[in-house]
Design a protein around this motif. Structure first.
Motif, PDB file in Angstrom:
ATOM      1  N   ASP A 264       0.875  -0.998   0.191  1.00 31.81           N
ATOM      2  CA  ASP A 264       0.065  -0.095  -0.045  1.00 31.81           C
ATOM      3  C   ASP A 264       0.810   1.170   0.097  1.00 31.81           C
ATOM      4  N   ALA A 265       0.218   2.325  -0.078  1.00 29.62           N
ATOM      5  CA  ALA A 265       0.814   3.423  -0.231  1.00 29.62           C
ATOM      6  C   ALA A 265       0.118   4.540   0.606  1.00 29.62           C
ATOM      7  N   ARG A 266       1.000   5.511   1.653  1.00 28.59           N
ATOM      8  CA  ARG A 266       0.172   6.209   2.685  1.00 28.59           C
ATOM      9  C   ARG A 266       0.761   7.560   2.610  1.00 28.59           C
ATOM     10  N   PRO A 267      -0.224   8.617   2.669  1.00 31.47           N
ATOM     11  CA  PRO A 267       0.588   9.811   2.392  1.00 31.47           C
ATOM     12  C   PRO A 267       1.306  10.331   3.914  1.00 31.47           C
ATOM     13  N   THR A 268       2.533  10.882   3.563  1.00 33.53           N
ATOM     14  CA  THR A 268       3.412  11.503   5.013  1.00 33.53           C
ATOM     15  C   THR A 268       3.477  12.980   4.561  1.00 33.53           C
ATOM     16  N   GLY A 269       3.872  13.583   6.007  1.00 32.52           N
ATOM     17  CA  GLY A 269       4.139  14.822   5.674  1.00 32.52           C
ATOM     18  C   GLY A 269       5.303  15.461   4.553  1.00 32.52           C
ATOM     19  N   SER A 270       6.138  14.472   4.026  1.00 35.24           N
ATOM     20  CA  SER A 270       7.166  14.990   3.141  1.00 35.24           C
ATOM     21  C   SER A 270       6.690  14.367   1.579  1.00 35.24           C
ATOM     22  N   GLY A 271       5.650  13.538   1.633  1.00 34.63           N
ATOM     23  CA  GLY A 271       5.291  12.739   0.336  1.00 34.63           C
ATOM     24  C   GLY A 271       4.408  11.744   0.487  1.00 34.63           C
ATOM     25  N   THR A 272       4.760  10.384   0.173  1.00 37.14           N
ATOM     26  CA  THR A 272       4.237   9.249   0.288  1.00 37.14           C
ATOM     27  C   THR A 272       5.073   8.145   0.525  1.00 37.14           C
ATOM     28  N   ALA A 273       4.431   7.319   1.580  1.00 35.54           N
ATOM     29  CA  ALA A 273       5.508   6.177   1.970  1.00 35.54           C
ATOM     30  C   ALA A 273       4.770   4.924   1.292  1.00 35.54           C
ATOM     31  N   TYR A 274       5.784   4.198   0.673  1.00 32.11           N
ATOM     32  CA  TYR A 274       5.136   3.100  -0.126  1.00 32.11           C
ATOM     33  C   TYR A 274       5.571   1.927   0.676  1.00 32.11           C
ATOM     34  N   ARG A 275       4.660   0.798   0.755  1.00 30.31           N
ATOM     35  CA  ARG A 275       5.085  -0.395   1.560  1.00 30.31           C
ATOM     36  C   ARG A 275       5.149  -1.551   0.486  1.00 30.31           C
ATOM     37  N   PHE A 276       6.102  -2.641   0.905  1.00 29.57           N
ATOM     38  CA  PHE A 276       6.087  -3.822  -0.065  1.00 29.57           C
ATOM     39  C   PHE A 276       6.525  -5.021   0.791  1.00 29.57           C
ATOM     40  N   THR A 277       6.159  -5.968   0.297  1.00 28.62           N
ATOM     41  CA  THR A 277       6.543  -7.245   1.249  1.00 28.62           C
ATOM     42  C   THR A 277       8.104  -7.386   0.840  1.00 28.62           C
ATOM     43  N   ALA A 278       9.045  -8.149   1.613  1.00 30.70           N
ATOM     44  CA  ALA A 278      10.377  -8.208   1.654  1.00 30.70           C
ATOM     45  C   ALA A 278      10.715  -8.478   0.185  1.00 30.70           C
ATOM     46  N   PHE A 279      11.823  -8.070  -0.264  1.00 37.00           N
ATOM     47  CA  PHE A 279      12.653  -8.521  -1.489  1.00 37.00           C
ATOM     48  C   PHE A 279      13.606  -9.407  -1.041  1.00 37.00           C
ATOM     49  N   SER A 280      13.974 -10.250  -1.869  1.00 34.47           N
ATOM     50  CA  SER A 280      15.118 -11.177  -1.489  1.00 34.47           C
ATOM     51  C   SER A 280      16.375 -10.747  -2.355  1.00 34.47           C
ATOM     52  N   GLY A 281      16.222  -9.904  -3.201  1.00 31.40           N
ATOM     53  CA  GLY A 281      17.552  -9.725  -4.346  1.00 31.40           C
ATOM     54  C   GLY A 281      17.515 -10.616  -5.373  1.00 31.40           C
ATOM     55  N   TYR A 282      16.863 -11.825  -5.302  1.00 33.84           N
ATOM     56  CA  TYR A 282      16.584 -12.707  -6.566  1.00 33.84           C
ATOM     57  C   TYR A 282      15.726 -12.128  -7.405  1.00 33.84           C
TER      58      TYR A 282
ATOM     59  N   ASP B   7       2.592   9.196 -12.512  1.00 31.09           N
ATOM     60  CA  ASP B   7       3.430   9.727 -11.514  1.00 31.09           C
ATOM     61  C   ASP B   7       3.613   9.001 -10.527  1.00 31.09           C
ATOM     62  N   GLN B   8       2.433   8.641  -9.615  1.00 29.74           N
ATOM     63  CA  GLN B   8       2.573   7.867  -8.453  1.00 29.74           C
ATOM     64  C   GLN B   8       3.214   6.396  -8.693  1.00 29.74           C
ATOM     65  N   LEU B   9       2.914   5.830  -9.862  1.00 34.07           N
ATOM     66  CA  LEU B   9       3.311   4.629 -10.256  1.00 34.07           C
ATOM     67  C   LEU B   9       4.815   4.750 -10.503  1.00 34.07           C
ATOM     68  N   HIS B  10       5.283   5.556 -11.198  1.00 33.65           N
ATOM     69  CA  HIS B  10       6.824   5.930 -11.224  1.00 33.65           C
ATOM     70  C   HIS B  10       7.379   6.027  -9.865  1.00 33.65           C
ATOM     71  N   ASP B  11       6.683   6.631  -8.911  1.00 32.26           N
ATOM     72  CA  ASP B  11       7.307   6.965  -7.726  1.00 32.26           C
ATOM     73  C   ASP B  11       7.204   5.582  -6.910  1.00 32.26           C
ATOM     74  N   GLN B  12       6.122   4.703  -7.204  1.00 32.57           N
ATOM     75  CA  GLN B  12       6.095   3.285  -6.303  1.00 32.57           C
ATOM     76  C   GLN B  12       7.355   2.481  -7.009  1.00 32.57           C
ATOM     77  N   TYR B  13       7.551   2.545  -8.244  1.00 33.13           N
ATOM     78  CA  TYR B  13       8.720   1.564  -8.749  1.00 33.13           C
ATOM     79  C   TYR B  13      10.019   2.304  -8.464  1.00 33.13           C
ATOM     80  N   THR B  14      10.126   3.524  -8.217  1.00 33.07           N
ATOM     81  CA  THR B  14      11.235   3.973  -7.638  1.00 33.07           C
ATOM     82  C   THR B  14      11.707   3.461  -6.234  1.00 33.07           C
ATOM     83  N   ALA B  15      10.613   3.492  -5.448  1.00 31.98           N
ATOM     84  CA  ALA B  15      10.808   2.904  -3.952  1.00 31.98           C
ATOM     85  C   ALA B  15      11.186   1.546  -4.198  1.00 31.98           C
ATOM     86  N   ALA B  16      10.331   0.717  -5.065  1.00 35.36           N
ATOM     87  CA  ALA B  16      10.691  -0.729  -5.115  1.00 35.36           C
ATOM     88  C   ALA B  16      12.226  -0.802  -5.466  1.00 35.36           C
ATOM     89  N   ARG B  17      12.773  -0.117  -6.523  1.00 40.04           N
ATOM     90  CA  ARG B  17      14.037  -0.247  -6.900  1.00 40.04           C
ATOM     91  C   ARG B  17      15.268  -0.077  -5.729  1.00 40.04           C
TER      92      ARG B  17
END
Length: 201
Positions: free
Chosen positions: A43-61, A83-93
């Motif tokens: 999910d994504a939640r608004p914060t004071g400085s933007g948006t916080a994106y949450r993901f399940t843990a990445f393994s690196g594989y 734009d939101q989707l771009h930010d989501q994928y930036t956070a995921a990377r």
């Protein structure tokens, strides 16, 4: 001259939706980007400085997270959604790159720890051997020079062995910074600490 023709029945009484009503209903339907979300997205939640994106843990594989090309061609996607989707994928990377660093660095740090201990011991021996020249008698300088040569060779070999592993660690850190940027760089000392190593030196 304009003439007005009275109608017996108003046109709107036909029961058919008016063209303006159809347009407004279509515009009122919210656009949905969920089909383009990263598989690890929670999910994504608004914060004071933007948006916080949450993901399940990445393994690196996993493959490097990249925004799907279809999101750019989808007429239903608004600029804001892209734009939101771009930010989501930036956070995921960023999270993926940190998982990759942990994955790559762990075996290297396990190798590096004893090599670093060997190097520090050899360096200390070299320093002590050199300091003994001040107390070496005149007839013992040749033996002390040989001890210094041996200590120097041992220190050079220990440093070389550590440098081989250190190059791999440096490359893993550089790869993570290339993906996430310096602001999101994961410190190697943090990764070492997670594995129980004190890498402050």
């Amino acid at each position: 001259m304009v003439h007005t023709i009275p109608l017996k029945t108003p046109l709107d009484d036909t029961g058919l939706p008016h063209r303006d009503t159809q347009t407004s209903q279509a515009a009122a339907a919210p656009a949905d980007a969920s089909r383009y979300h990263h598989p690890h997205f929670v999910d994504a939640r608004p914060t004071g400085s933007g948006t916080a994106y949450r993901f399940t843990a990445f393994s690196g594989y996993e493959s490097r997270p990249e925004m799907p090309a279809g999101a750019y061609d989808d007429a239903a996607m608004t600029w804001e959604l892209r734009d939101q989707l771009h930010d989501q994928y930036t956070a995921a990377r960023v999270l993926w790159s940190q998982a990759c660093l942990r994955l790559q660095a762990a075996p290297l740090l396990h190798k590096a720890a004893p090599l670093w201990s060997a190097w520090t011991a050899a360096r200390n021996e070299l320093v002590v051997t050199f300091a003994q020249f001040w107390s070496t008698g005149d007839g013992l300088w040749r033996a002390q020079l040989l001890r210094l040569t041996d200590a120097e060779r041992a220190a050079r070999e220990a440093a070389g062995a550590f440098d081989v592993v250190a190059r791999g660690l440096a490359q893993a850190v550089a790869d993570q910074v290339d993906v996430a940027g310096w602001d999101e760089a994961l410190e190697l000392t943090t990764v070492a600490g997670e594995l129980g190593y004190d890498a402050s030196d």
